[in-house]
Design a protein around this motif. Structure first.
Motif, PDB file in Angstrom:
ATOM      1  N   UNK A  14      18.238  19.249  16.063  1.00 35.18           N
ATOM      2  CA  UNK A  14      16.969  19.926  16.510  1.00 35.18           C
ATOM      3  C   UNK A  14      16.718  19.716  18.022  1.00 35.18           C
ATOM      4  N   UNK A  15      16.933  18.453  18.445  1.00 33.71           N
ATOM      5  CA  UNK A  15      16.708  17.843  19.906  1.00 33.71           C
ATOM      6  C   UNK A  15      17.396  18.784  20.699  1.00 33.71           C
ATOM      7  N   UNK A  16      18.930  18.726  20.310  1.00 25.63           N
ATOM      8  CA  UNK A  16      19.917  19.457  21.231  1.00 25.63           C
ATOM      9  C   UNK A  16      19.428  20.977  21.436  1.00 25.63           C
ATOM     10  N   UNK A  17      19.157  21.650  20.062  1.00 26.22           N
ATOM     11  CA  UNK A  17      18.763  23.058  20.228  1.00 26.22           C
ATOM     12  C   UNK A  17      17.410  23.138  21.210  1.00 26.22           C
ATOM     13  N   UNK A  18      16.472  22.069  20.872  1.00 23.02           N
ATOM     14  CA  UNK A  18      15.302  22.416  21.741  1.00 23.02           C
ATOM     15  C   UNK A  18      15.616  22.129  23.319  1.00 23.02           C
ATOM     16  N   UNK A  19      16.589  21.649  23.578  1.00 24.31           N
ATOM     17  CA  UNK A  19      16.997  21.258  25.173  1.00 24.31           C
ATOM     18  C   UNK A  19      17.747  22.465  25.781  1.00 24.31           C
ATOM     19  N   UNK A  20      18.208  23.492  24.856  1.00 25.04           N
ATOM     20  CA  UNK A  20      18.787  24.584  25.579  1.00 25.04           C
ATOM     21  C   UNK A  20      17.890  25.421  26.272  1.00 25.04           C
ATOM     22  N   UNK A  21      18.390  25.732  27.809  1.00 24.82           N
ATOM     23  CA  UNK A  21      17.369  25.881  28.711  1.00 24.82           C
ATOM     24  C   UNK A  21      17.192  27.658  28.698  1.00 24.82           C
ATOM     25  N   UNK A  22      18.113  28.278  28.091  1.00 24.33           N
ATOM     26  CA  UNK A  22      17.929  29.708  28.247  1.00 24.33           C
ATOM     27  C   UNK A  22      17.248  30.356  26.811  1.00 24.33           C
ATOM     28  N   UNK A  23      16.133  30.954  27.077  1.00 21.42           N
ATOM     29  CA  UNK A  23      15.429  31.128  25.702  1.00 21.42           C
ATOM     30  C   UNK A  23      16.207  31.977  24.584  1.00 21.42           C
ATOM     31  N   UNK A  24      17.247  32.866  25.009  1.00 20.98           N
ATOM     32  CA  UNK A  24      17.866  33.706  24.171  1.00 20.98           C
ATOM     33  C   UNK A  24      18.831  33.033  23.422  1.00 20.98           C
ATOM     34  N   UNK A  25      19.568  32.173  24.199  1.00 19.32           N
ATOM     35  CA  UNK A  25      20.285  31.053  23.649  1.00 19.32           C
ATOM     36  C   UNK A  25      19.645  30.101  22.565  1.00 19.32           C
ATOM     37  N   UNK A  26      18.749  29.657  23.058  1.00 20.90           N
ATOM     38  CA  UNK A  26      18.103  28.760  22.281  1.00 20.90           C
ATOM     39  C   UNK A  26      17.665  29.358  20.671  1.00 20.90           C
ATOM     40  N   UNK A  27      17.004  30.768  21.090  1.00 27.31           N
ATOM     41  CA  UNK A  27      16.643  31.496  19.650  1.00 27.31           C
ATOM     42  C   UNK A  27      17.861  31.762  18.764  1.00 27.31           C
ATOM     43  N   UNK A  28      18.754  32.201  19.583  1.00 29.84           N
ATOM     44  CA  UNK A  28      20.182  32.580  18.853  1.00 29.84           C
ATOM     45  C   UNK A  28      20.571  31.213  17.965  1.00 29.84           C
ATOM     46  N   UNK A  29      20.643  30.023  18.789  1.00 29.55           N
ATOM     47  CA  UNK A  29      21.121  28.800  18.228  1.00 29.55           C
ATOM     48  C   UNK A  29      20.142  28.379  16.993  1.00 29.55           C
ATOM     49  N   UNK A  30      18.996  28.760  17.039  1.00 27.28           N
ATOM     50  CA  UNK A  30      18.169  28.341  15.990  1.00 27.28           C
ATOM     51  C   UNK A  30      18.282  29.389  14.747  1.00 27.28           C
ATOM     52  N   UNK A  31      18.525  30.686  14.984  1.00 27.51           N
ATOM     53  CA  UNK A  31      19.051  31.512  14.001  1.00 27.51           C
ATOM     54  C   UNK A  31      20.452  31.202  13.340  1.00 27.51           C
ATOM     55  N   UNK A  32      21.384  30.784  14.301  1.00 25.19           N
ATOM     56  CA  UNK A  32      22.681  30.412  13.526  1.00 25.19           C
ATOM     57  C   UNK A  32      22.597  29.173  12.799  1.00 25.19           C
ATOM     58  N   UNK A  33      21.663  28.198  13.386  1.00 26.03           N
ATOM     59  CA  UNK A  33      21.258  27.041  12.429  1.00 26.03           C
ATOM     60  C   UNK A  33      21.033  27.184  10.835  1.00 26.03           C
ATOM     61  N   UNK A  34      19.804  28.078  10.882  1.00 24.50           N
ATOM     62  CA  UNK A  34      19.436  28.587   9.606  1.00 24.50           C
ATOM     63  C   UNK A  34      20.636  29.262   8.914  1.00 24.50           C
ATOM     64  N   UNK A  35      21.241  30.139   9.371  1.00 25.62           N
ATOM     65  CA  UNK A  35      22.223  31.045   8.995  1.00 25.62           C
ATOM     66  C   UNK A  35      23.453  30.374   8.397  1.00 25.62           C
ATOM     67  N   UNK A  36      24.039  29.352   9.312  1.00 24.49           N
ATOM     68  CA  UNK A  36      25.215  28.485   8.702  1.00 24.49           C
ATOM     69  C   UNK A  36      24.678  27.543   7.641  1.00 24.49           C
ATOM     70  N   UNK A  37      23.720  27.190   7.850  1.00 26.03           N
ATOM     71  CA  UNK A  37      22.756  26.147   6.552  1.00 26.03           C
ATOM     72  C   UNK A  37      23.027  26.776   5.533  1.00 26.03           C
ATOM     73  N   UNK A  38      22.289  27.946   5.327  1.00 27.21           N
ATOM     74  CA  UNK A  38      22.179  28.780   4.016  1.00 27.21           C
ATOM     75  C   UNK A  38      23.350  29.079   3.695  1.00 27.21           C
TER      76      UNK A  38
END
Length: 140
Positions: A14-38
């Protein structure tokens, strides 16, 4: 023999993804986190400073080199999203042909943003690749 550079670190995903500076990359990272976890049913863990991995497998080469690696994973890098272990499982070539705008190289799948691809095709790539890596490639 040299120690593998990319190892599980115990750092906060969570801290790593929160630190991603580019807002689209950060949002996509959060979506991939949820998708791959599921899809994998595995908790995310950091591998090295920038790779979010799910599950793991042990590899051993004929040279004697061996180690552990994430079964599937991603990194929201500056230039693109890098997705790991999704390009060589069963049916990957056909699925990649339907994925949308992407590049491949050195075992990685590169996507500029999730909006450029068909997420249902990506989901199937993740599902098949995770099963392949954890059953066919799994070595102990």
């Amino acid at each position: 023999m040299a120690e593998n550079k990319t190892q599980a670190t115990g750092a906060s995903v969570d801290e790593f993804l929160d630190s991603v500076g580019h807002p689209v990359r950060r949002g996509d990272g959060l979506r991939l986190l949820a998708l791959m976890s599921r899809i994998t049913g595995q908790p995310a863990e950091m591998w090295g400073p920038t790779i979010v991995g799910f599950g793991r497998y042990h590899y051993r080469y004929a040279s004697g080199r061996e180690g552990d690696a994430p079964a599937v994973g991603f990194s929201p890098r500056k230039s693109s999203l890098s997705l790991y272990n999704l390009t060589y499982g069963p049916g990957a070539a056909e699925l990649l042909g339907r994925l949308g705008k992407h590049k491949t190289g050195a075992g990685c799948l590169y996507i500029n943003k999730l909006a450029d691809i068909d997420e249902s095709v990506l989901s199937e790539l993740i599902r098949r690749s995770y099963a392949h890596v954890t059953t066919v490639l799994h070595q102990d």
